[in-house]
Design an enzyme around this catalytic site. Structure first.
Site, PDB file in Angstrom:
ATOM      1  N   GLU A  91     160.276  49.805  67.587  1.00  0.00           N
ATOM      2  CA  GLU A  91     159.856  48.688  68.436  1.00  0.00           C
ATOM      3  C   GLU A  91     158.407  48.309  68.193  1.00  0.00           C
ATOM      4  OE1 GLU A  91     160.356  48.878  72.774  1.00  0.00           O
ATOM      5  OE2 GLU A  91     162.080  50.150  72.350  1.00  0.00           O
ATOM      6  N   CYS A 104     151.187  45.477  68.942  1.00  0.00           N
ATOM      7  CA  CYS A 104     151.286  46.891  69.306  1.00  0.00           C
ATOM      8  C   CYS A 104     152.403  47.476  68.442  1.00  0.00           C
ATOM      9  CB  CYS A 104     151.613  47.031  70.787  1.00  0.00           C
ATOM     10  SG  CYS A 104     151.957  48.743  71.264  1.00  0.00           S
ATOM     11  N   CYS A 111     159.654  59.963  69.128  1.00  0.00           N
ATOM     12  CA  CYS A 111     158.440  60.764  69.302  1.00  0.00           C
ATOM     13  C   CYS A 111     158.832  62.172  69.721  1.00  0.00           C
ATOM     14  CB  CYS A 111     157.549  60.129  70.372  1.00  0.00           C
ATOM     15  SG  CYS A 111     155.953  60.954  70.571  1.00  0.00           S
ATOM     16  N   CYS A 115     156.087  63.694  76.414  1.00  0.00           N
ATOM     17  CA  CYS A 115     155.403  63.361  77.675  1.00  0.00           C
ATOM     18  C   CYS A 115     156.462  62.972  78.709  1.00  0.00           C
ATOM     19  CB  CYS A 115     154.413  62.225  77.468  1.00  0.00           C
ATOM     20  SG  CYS A 115     153.117  62.631  76.294  1.00  0.00           S
ATOM     21  N   CYS A 118     157.372  59.160  79.609  1.00  0.00           N
ATOM     22  CA  CYS A 118     157.514  58.219  78.498  1.00  0.00           C
ATOM     23  C   CYS A 118     158.952  58.141  77.994  1.00  0.00           C
ATOM     24  CB  CYS A 118     156.593  58.658  77.373  1.00  0.00           C
ATOM     25  SG  CYS A 118     156.684  57.620  75.909  1.00  0.00           S
ATOM     26  N   CYS A 332     157.546  51.238  76.865  1.00  0.00           N
ATOM     27  CA  CYS A 332     157.794  51.371  75.435  1.00  0.00           C
ATOM     28  C   CYS A 332     159.002  52.263  75.209  1.00  0.00           C
ATOM     29  CB  CYS A 332     156.603  52.014  74.745  1.00  0.00           C
ATOM     30  SG  CYS A 332     155.172  52.251  75.779  1.00  0.00           S
TER      31      CYS A 332
HETATM   32  N1  SAH Z   1     151.317  59.050  71.106  1.00  0.00           N
HETATM   33  C1  SAH Z   1     150.215  58.187  71.373  1.00  0.00           C
HETATM   34  C2  SAH Z   1     150.524  56.709  71.291  1.00  0.00           C
HETATM   35  C3  SAH Z   1     151.791  56.195  71.883  1.00  0.00           C
HETATM   36  S1  SAH Z   1     151.933  55.995  73.614  1.00  0.00           S
HETATM   37  C4  SAH Z   1     149.604  58.517  72.708  1.00  0.00           C
HETATM   38  O1  SAH Z   1     150.127  59.371  73.396  1.00  0.00           O
HETATM   39  O2  SAH Z   1     148.564  57.974  73.043  1.00  0.00           O
HETATM   40  C5  SAH Z   1     150.817  54.715  74.085  1.00  0.00           C
HETATM   41  C6  SAH Z   1     150.330  54.889  75.507  1.00  0.00           C
HETATM   42  O3  SAH Z   1     151.358  54.544  76.461  1.00  0.00           O
HETATM   43  C7  SAH Z   1     149.924  56.309  75.833  1.00  0.00           C
HETATM   44  O4  SAH Z   1     148.732  56.303  76.592  1.00  0.00           O
HETATM   45  C8  SAH Z   1     151.081  56.786  76.658  1.00  0.00           C
HETATM   46  O5  SAH Z   1     150.746  57.902  77.402  1.00  0.00           O
HETATM   47  C9  SAH Z   1     151.399  55.551  77.448  1.00  0.00           C
HETATM   48  N2  SAH Z   1     152.707  55.549  78.111  1.00  0.00           N
HETATM   49  C10 SAH Z   1     153.861  56.082  77.689  1.00  0.00           C
HETATM   50  N3  SAH Z   1     154.842  55.895  78.599  1.00  0.00           N
HETATM   51  C11 SAH Z   1     154.293  55.218  79.601  1.00  0.00           C
HETATM   52  C12 SAH Z   1     154.791  54.725  80.838  1.00  0.00           C
HETATM   53  N4  SAH Z   1     156.046  54.910  81.215  1.00  0.00           N
HETATM   54  N5  SAH Z   1     153.917  54.063  81.637  1.00  0.00           N
HETATM   55  C13 SAH Z   1     152.632  53.864  81.262  1.00  0.00           C
HETATM   56  N6  SAH Z   1     152.104  54.304  80.122  1.00  0.00           N
HETATM   57  C14 SAH Z   1     152.924  54.985  79.301  1.00  0.00           C
END
Ligand code: SAH
Length: 340
Positions: A91, A104, A111, A115, A118, A332
């Protein structure tokens, strides 16, 4: 066979020299690939047939296909689902601001960082992307929208610092004069905090922006939502961030997803101010995007603003991220999951 668009101009020179060709051909071919966006070697009209054939035998040009597009009626945001040559889906998002357009992009198909809030990590990571595939996310978007991308954020699915050498090649090609010629300052890379890779990147002394996903101000809390926090403590992460600033002079952005009742209290603001106080940094508050499979919810606007003011009172630079494309899928990774 590899995609020839993954090679920097210097690497192309080496390839051509090994063929017994003149090195200046590298710039011609690079321009065909990254400026004129040739889809095949046959289009390269100022390159001899013989050389075109030889390149075609050894390399490919594999452009991604657009599997789906979702367009926001509110703000011009477009979400792309691309299909890669091996069937993997990724995406990317096109975002329109008043004075510029931003892409973006994803760095991996899925991944592995896990987290908890996410959507990208729910099914793990299929594989990392090649430099050419990251470039193609941008090229395909420009072709589809007929717009120019002025800034790139590597904030889609995946952890870009796990493929730091491919990422560096991607940046080198993207900022090369004969190609898109973007400035390093227009590129932002976001990481969940792979400490040794932050130091490695710092030593390259690029002028790109680094964003670090913090999301919690104590190790205990961070470990509850981000498995990477079990590997590196916040203290180690902050040391690496200071090192990055020392080497590059670039101010770091800390991303902090506000999750109702979990990390948005006055106490949390104080703890965050304690670790960031005195640092040349910026905090980006992101009201968490609700993910169907996850249980976090975003605080209301009032609570988010209160958290922001708290931080400001401690002297921290802070903004609440403006939300784009709210009508075309939440977080995302969700479009990809839905499609599959
Ligand atoms: N792996 C990298 C980049 C990808 S995620 C990282 O962790 O930074 C990009 C950003 O979106 C990160 O700050 C991540 O923590 C955040 N993110 C992921 N899921 C999210 C959600 N459900 N709501 C808000 N931010 C989110």
């Amino acid at each position: 066979m590899s995609d020839i668009r993954s090679y920097t101009i210097e690497e192309l020179k080496t390839i051509l020299e090994a063929y017994g060709e003149k090195p200046y051909r590298a710039a011609q071919i690079f321009s065909w690939l990254h400026e004129k966006k040739a889809a095949s070697f046959d289009e390269m009209s100022d390159i001899s047939k013989q050389l075109r054939k030889r390149l075609g035998n050894d390399y490919e040009i594999r452009r991604c296909g657009i599997a789906r597009v979702q367009s926001s009626k509110k703000d011009g945001t477009k979400k792309y689902l691309y299909e890669l040559h091996d069937g993997n889906l990724i995406e990317s998002v096109f975002m329109k601001y008043r004075e510029w357009n931003s892409a973006c992009i994803s760095s991996q198909a899925g991944c592995d960082m896990g987290c908890r809030f996410c959507a990208s990590g729910i099914d793990g990571c299929a594989r990392s992307l090649e430099p050419s595939e990251m470039l193609d996310e941008i090229y395909a978007m420009e072709e589809d929208t007929k717009e120019t991308i002025n800034s790139v954020v590597v904030m889609g699915s995946g952890e870009p610092l796990l493929l730091v050498d491919e990422l560096l090649k991607f940046i080198e090609i993207l900022t090369c004069k004969g190609g898109k010629n973007l400035s390093q300052r227009s590129i932002t890379v976001s990481t969940c905090g792979i400490v040794p890779k932050i130091r490695y990147l710092a030593d390259r002394r690029l002028q790109i922006n680094l964003a670090v996903s913090l999301h919690a101000a104590t190790d205990e809390k961070r470990r509850e939502i981000m498995p990477i926090a079990k590997r590196y403590s916040i203290a180690e992460l902050m040391d690496a961030c200071s090192y990055y600033f020392e080497k590059t002079g670039r101010r770091i952005t800390f991303e902090y997803a506000l999750m109702d009742g979990f990390n948005d209290t006055d106490e949390d603001a104080r703890a965050l101010a304690l670790i960031l106080g005195g640092k040349n940094c910026h905090v980006n508050l992101i009201p968490v995007n609700p993910v169907k499979e996850r249980d976090f919810i975003r605080p209301d606007g009032e609570k988010a603003r209160r958290f922001k003011v708290r931080l400001e009172n401690f002297g921290i630079n802070v903004t609440i991220r403006r939300e784009l494309g709210s009508d075309i899928d939440g977080a995302c990774g969700q479009l990809r999951r839905k499609y599959r």
